[in-house]
Design a protein around this motif. Structure first.
Motif, PDB file in Angstrom:
ATOM      1  N   ASP A 144      -9.733 -17.182   0.283  1.00 24.26           N
ATOM      2  CA  ASP A 144     -10.381 -15.874   0.144  1.00 24.26           C
ATOM      3  C   ASP A 144      -9.560 -14.878  -0.680  1.00 24.26           C
ATOM      4  O   ASP A 144      -9.994 -13.741  -0.899  1.00 24.26           O
ATOM      5  CB  ASP A 144     -10.668 -15.284   1.523  1.00 24.26           C
ATOM      6  CG  ASP A 144      -9.406 -15.061   2.343  1.00 24.26           C
ATOM      7  OD1 ASP A 144      -8.467 -15.875   2.219  1.00 24.26           O
ATOM      8  OD2 ASP A 144      -9.349 -14.087   3.111  1.00 24.26           O
ATOM      9  N   LEU A 145      -8.394 -15.287  -1.153  1.00 27.04           N
ATOM     10  CA  LEU A 145      -7.548 -14.407  -1.949  1.00 27.04           C
ATOM     11  C   LEU A 145      -7.555 -14.847  -3.403  1.00 27.04           C
ATOM     12  O   LEU A 145      -7.244 -15.994  -3.716  1.00 27.04           O
ATOM     13  CB  LEU A 145      -6.108 -14.413  -1.416  1.00 27.04           C
ATOM     14  CG  LEU A 145      -5.876 -13.787  -0.043  1.00 27.04           C
ATOM     15  CD1 LEU A 145      -4.424 -13.963   0.365  1.00 27.04           C
ATOM     16  CD2 LEU A 145      -6.262 -12.314  -0.035  1.00 27.04           C
ATOM     17  N   LYS A 146      -7.899 -13.933  -4.294  1.00 22.41           N
ATOM     18  CA  LYS A 146      -7.869 -14.202  -5.726  1.00 22.41           C
ATOM     19  C   LYS A 146      -6.557 -13.656  -6.316  1.00 22.41           C
ATOM     20  O   LYS A 146      -5.784 -12.999  -5.625  1.00 22.41           O
ATOM     21  CB  LYS A 146      -9.071 -13.575  -6.410  1.00 22.41           C
ATOM     22  CG  LYS A 146     -10.417 -14.151  -5.965  1.00 22.41           C
ATOM     23  CD  LYS A 146     -11.553 -13.531  -6.764  1.00 22.41           C
ATOM     24  CE  LYS A 146     -12.901 -14.156  -6.410  1.00 22.41           C
ATOM     25  NZ  LYS A 146     -13.362 -13.781  -5.066  1.00 22.41           N
ATOM     26  N   THR A 147      -6.353 -13.887  -7.607  1.00 17.99           N
ATOM     27  CA  THR A 147      -5.124 -13.430  -8.247  1.00 17.99           C
ATOM     28  C   THR A 147      -4.957 -11.920  -8.127  1.00 17.99           C
ATOM     29  O   THR A 147      -3.861 -11.424  -7.851  1.00 17.99           O
ATOM     30  CB  THR A 147      -5.114 -13.837  -9.734  1.00 17.99           C
ATOM     31  OG1 THR A 147      -5.290 -15.254  -9.833  1.00 17.99           O
ATOM     32  CG2 THR A 147      -3.800 -13.469 -10.393  1.00 17.99           C
ATOM     33  N   SER A 148      -6.040 -11.167  -8.328  1.00 18.76           N
ATOM     34  CA  SER A 148      -5.945  -9.706  -8.209  1.00 18.76           C
ATOM     35  C   SER A 148      -5.583  -9.276  -6.794  1.00 18.76           C
ATOM     36  O   SER A 148      -4.880  -8.278  -6.602  1.00 18.76           O
ATOM     37  CB  SER A 148      -7.249  -9.040  -8.647  1.00 18.76           C
ATOM     38  OG  SER A 148      -8.337  -9.489  -7.864  1.00 18.76           O
ATOM     39  N   ASP A 149      -6.038 -10.027  -5.790  1.00 19.32           N
ATOM     40  CA  ASP A 149      -5.728  -9.696  -4.391  1.00 19.32           C
ATOM     41  C   ASP A 149      -4.241  -9.852  -4.098  1.00 19.32           C
ATOM     42  O   ASP A 149      -3.617  -8.983  -3.490  1.00 19.32           O
ATOM     43  CB  ASP A 149      -6.531 -10.580  -3.437  1.00 19.32           C
ATOM     44  CG  ASP A 149      -8.024 -10.358  -3.535  1.00 19.32           C
ATOM     45  OD1 ASP A 149      -8.440  -9.188  -3.654  1.00 19.32           O
ATOM     46  OD2 ASP A 149      -8.776 -11.352  -3.503  1.00 19.32           O
ATOM     47  N   ILE A 150      -3.679 -10.982  -4.541  1.00 15.96           N
ATOM     48  CA  ILE A 150      -2.258 -11.195  -4.244  1.00 15.96           C
ATOM     49  C   ILE A 150      -1.398 -10.286  -5.128  1.00 15.96           C
ATOM     50  O   ILE A 150      -0.300  -9.864  -4.722  1.00 15.96           O
ATOM     51  CB  ILE A 150      -1.845 -12.676  -4.350  1.00 15.96           C
ATOM     52  CG1 ILE A 150      -2.009 -13.228  -5.762  1.00 15.96           C
ATOM     53  CG2 ILE A 150      -2.635 -13.516  -3.365  1.00 15.96           C
ATOM     54  CD1 ILE A 150      -1.522 -14.676  -5.907  1.00 15.96           C
ATOM     55  N   GLY A 151      -1.910  -9.950  -6.322  1.00 17.03           N
ATOM     56  CA  GLY A 151      -1.217  -8.975  -7.156  1.00 17.03           C
ATOM     57  C   GLY A 151      -1.191  -7.608  -6.495  1.00 17.03           C
ATOM     58  O   GLY A 151      -0.172  -6.901  -6.535  1.00 17.03           O
ATOM     59  N   PHE A 152      -2.298  -7.243  -5.874  1.00 17.73           N
ATOM     60  CA  PHE A 152      -2.372  -5.983  -5.132  1.00 17.73           C
ATOM     61  C   PHE A 152      -1.360  -5.960  -3.987  1.00 17.73           C
ATOM     62  O   PHE A 152      -0.669  -4.956  -3.776  1.00 17.73           O
ATOM     63  CB  PHE A 152      -3.789  -5.785  -4.589  1.00 17.73           C
ATOM     64  CG  PHE A 152      -3.896  -4.882  -3.401  1.00 17.73           C
ATOM     65  CD1 PHE A 152      -3.671  -3.521  -3.520  1.00 17.73           C
ATOM     66  CD2 PHE A 152      -4.194  -5.399  -2.139  1.00 17.73           C
ATOM     67  CE1 PHE A 152      -3.759  -2.685  -2.411  1.00 17.73           C
ATOM     68  CE2 PHE A 152      -4.283  -4.580  -1.036  1.00 17.73           C
ATOM     69  CZ  PHE A 152      -4.058  -3.215  -1.167  1.00 17.73           C
ATOM     70  N   LEU A 153      -1.252  -7.061  -3.243  1.00 16.23           N
ATOM     71  CA  LEU A 153      -0.312  -7.116  -2.123  1.00 16.23           C
ATOM     72  C   LEU A 153       1.132  -6.964  -2.589  1.00 16.23           C
ATOM     73  O   LEU A 153       1.938  -6.273  -1.955  1.00 16.23           O
ATOM     74  CB  LEU A 153      -0.494  -8.430  -1.358  1.00 16.23           C
ATOM     75  CG  LEU A 153      -1.843  -8.597  -0.645  1.00 16.23           C
ATOM     76  CD1 LEU A 153      -2.000 -10.023  -0.122  1.00 16.23           C
ATOM     77  CD2 LEU A 153      -1.991  -7.585   0.488  1.00 16.23           C
ATOM     78  N   ALA A 154       1.466  -7.598  -3.721  1.00 13.99           N
ATOM     79  CA  ALA A 154       2.807  -7.450  -4.288  1.00 13.99           C
ATOM     80  C   ALA A 154       3.031  -6.025  -4.774  1.00 13.99           C
ATOM     81  O   ALA A 154       4.101  -5.436  -4.577  1.00 13.99           O
ATOM     82  CB  ALA A 154       3.002  -8.442  -5.433  1.00 13.99           C
ATOM     83  N   ALA A 155       2.004  -5.442  -5.404  1.00 16.82           N
ATOM     84  CA  ALA A 155       2.098  -4.074  -5.918  1.00 16.82           C
ATOM     85  C   ALA A 155       2.287  -3.068  -4.794  1.00 16.82           C
ATOM     86  O   ALA A 155       3.095  -2.129  -4.902  1.00 16.82           O
ATOM     87  CB  ALA A 155       0.840  -3.738  -6.714  1.00 16.82           C
ATOM     88  N   GLU A 156       1.550  -3.240  -3.725  1.00 15.13           N
ATOM     89  CA  GLU A 156       1.634  -2.341  -2.575  1.00 15.13           C
ATOM     90  C   GLU A 156       3.062  -2.321  -2.020  1.00 15.13           C
ATOM     91  O   GLU A 156       3.604  -1.263  -1.690  1.00 15.13           O
ATOM     92  CB  GLU A 156       0.640  -2.816  -1.512  1.00 15.13           C
ATOM     93  CG  GLU A 156       0.241  -1.782  -0.497  1.00 15.13           C
ATOM     94  CD  GLU A 156      -0.869  -2.284   0.418  1.00 15.13           C
ATOM     95  OE1 GLU A 156      -1.746  -1.472   0.752  1.00 15.13           O
ATOM     96  OE2 GLU A 156      -0.865  -3.476   0.787  1.00 15.13           O
ATOM     97  N   GLU A 157       3.666  -3.506  -1.957  1.00 14.51           N
ATOM     98  CA  GLU A 157       5.044  -3.610  -1.452  1.00 14.51           C
ATOM     99  C   GLU A 157       6.025  -2.951  -2.418  1.00 14.51           C
ATOM    100  O   GLU A 157       6.974  -2.273  -1.993  1.00 14.51           O
ATOM    101  CB  GLU A 157       5.412  -5.077  -1.242  1.00 14.51           C
ATOM    102  CG  GLU A 157       6.784  -5.279  -0.626  1.00 14.51           C
ATOM    103  CD  GLU A 157       7.119  -6.748  -0.427  1.00 14.51           C
ATOM    104  OE1 GLU A 157       8.311  -7.079  -0.468  1.00 14.51           O
ATOM    105  OE2 GLU A 157       6.185  -7.563  -0.228  1.00 14.51           O
ATOM    106  N   ALA A 158       5.812  -3.143  -3.721  1.00 22.43           N
ATOM    107  CA  ALA A 158       6.709  -2.548  -4.713  1.00 22.43           C
ATOM    108  C   ALA A 158       6.648  -1.025  -4.659  1.00 22.43           C
ATOM    109  O   ALA A 158       7.676  -0.338  -4.747  1.00 22.43           O
ATOM    110  CB  ALA A 158       6.342  -3.044  -6.117  1.00 22.43           C
ATOM    111  N   ILE A 159       5.446  -0.479  -4.518  1.00 24.75           N
ATOM    112  CA  ILE A 159       5.269   0.970  -4.426  1.00 24.75           C
ATOM    113  C   ILE A 159       5.972   1.518  -3.185  1.00 24.75           C
ATOM    114  O   ILE A 159       6.657   2.545  -3.244  1.00 24.75           O
ATOM    115  CB  ILE A 159       3.769   1.325  -4.407  1.00 24.75           C
ATOM    116  CG1 ILE A 159       3.146   1.039  -5.776  1.00 24.75           C
ATOM    117  CG2 ILE A 159       3.550   2.787  -4.017  1.00 24.75           C
ATOM    118  CD1 ILE A 159       1.627   1.066  -5.787  1.00 24.75           C
ATOM    119  N   ALA A 160       5.823   0.808  -2.079  1.00 20.21           N
ATOM    120  CA  ALA A 160       6.471   1.244  -0.831  1.00 20.21           C
ATOM    121  C   ALA A 160       7.995   1.168  -0.955  1.00 20.21           C
ATOM    122  O   ALA A 160       8.706   2.072  -0.500  1.00 20.21           O
ATOM    123  CB  ALA A 160       5.986   0.370   0.324  1.00 20.21           C
TER     124      ALA A 160
END
Length: 352
Positions: free
Chosen positions: A61-77
């Motif tokens: 259920d996770l596409k490339t944009s989804d896992i990219g979002f999860l990595a981005a969210e962590e980087a921003i935090a």
């Protein structure tokens, strides 16, 4: 102007696929003929050369944009920045969003736009675009973000590298065992005390090298001819990388003014363990040096080759103590380097 990384993040998929999971695959040559060797022998040789024992696949259920979002969210935090102050979101990938069972990649809208949407960023001046540059895409995105900041067009940029290669591999191709999924991200900012990009280098070889990596039909004659998969000329890529990556790294290091003895770590694209070792050996040979012990962190043995994601995820893992045998301290000089489809090669010398 000092331009440095203020935060990193990664998404390491949870599905672990082991080498033995390929024992029942029907591997074939490109002409559809069967290999003489049994799969256990093929897999044993594969692991000895590549170093890969396991690889990670994204949940269906996770596409490339989804896992990219999860990595981005962590980087921003990690960076502690206001997401509304981001000037650019650059998403490096090769195949867009891939859905299991479908034969097309989806890049409309761009993956960077999808990440901006998932982050719920309201600021229209936060520009989101995709970058297709093969495996060196994340490093190239960092170079482009650096240029934006130097020019005054930006102060804060989010650069993501992500891929779900498990969805474009041919199960009848033994090279399918190389590829995996993952995503990494970094925040790059101006006038920071966190670190500094000292130099960078990029080259593209697009004559006979252009199609060392390409899209083509399955090795199985009975498979649908409408579906295409990632294919490569492994031997030619190996030889190309061993010649050109050390040269690019040396050019980048020379431009930085840093002595090779002051380099503490080299974060190289996790493509093939033997190839990476050969590249580093040739790089140090340029300077008449032996390779220092523990200079090259490796994640390929457990994560496989996730293309654009290997360098940012590897760096994030080291920063966050997930590879305890490796560490970087403030002031350490490291090199990021990659090679991939294009054929493209690039490098960055970075002071942490």
């Amino acid at each position: 102007m000092k331009i440095g990384i203020t935060g990193t993040g990664s998404h390491i998929p949870s599905i672990i696929t082991k080498n033995e999971d390929f024992l029942h695959n029907k591997f074939m040559e490109t002409d559809g003929s069967a290999f003489e060797q049994q799969n256990n022998v093929i897999i044993e040789k594969f692991e000895a050369i590549t170093g890969i024992a396991n690889r990670r696949y994204a949940k269906p259920d996770l596409k490339t944009s989804d896992i990219g979002f999860l990595a981005a969210e962590e980087a921003i935090a990690t960076a502690g920045v206001d997401k509304e102050e981001l000037d650019y979101i650059i998403f490096a990938h090769n195949f867009g969003d891939l859905t299991l069972g479908k034969i097309q990649g989806d890049t409309l809208p761009s993956l960077a736009t999808r990440v901006k949407h998932l982050l719920r960023i309201q600021n229209p001046k936060c520009v989101a675009y995709d970058l297709i540059f093969g495996c060196p895409g994340w490093i190239e995105g960092m170079i482009q973000a650096t240029a934006f900041i130097k020019s005054g067009m930006a102060k804060k940029c989010l650069v993501i590298g992500g891929e779900t290669l498990s969805r474009v591999v041919d199960c009848h191709d033994r090279d399918s065992m190389i590829f995996s999924d993952g995503a990494g991200a970094a925040i790059l900012e101006a006038n920071t005390s966190n670190g500094e990009i000292l130099s960078h280098a990029s080259v593209t070889y697009a004559n006979e090298e252009a199609y060392y990596l390409y899209f083509d039909k399955s090795n199985s004659p009975s498979a649908s001819k409408d579906t295409r998969y990632i294919k490569m000329q492994g031997r030619k890529i190996y030889e190309f990388a061993c010649i050109h990556v050390p040269k690019a790294m040396a050019s980048c290091l020379d431009d930085s003014g840093v002595d090779i003895d002051d380099v503490k770590k080299i974060f190289i694209h996790q493509a093939n363990e033997k190839m990476d070792e050969a590249i580093i050996k040739r790089f140090y040979k340029i300077y008449g040096k032996n390779v220092p012990e523990n200079i090259m962190p490796m994640s390929i043995q457990d994560l496989g080759n996730s293309s654009v994601a290997t360098v940012p995820t590897l760096y994030d893992m080291v920063l966050k103590g997930k590879l305890p045998e490796h560490e970087v301290k403030k002031g350490d000089v490291v090199i990021f380097a990659s090679v991939g489809a294009g054929m493209n090669v690039n490098a960055i010398v970075y002071r942490c």
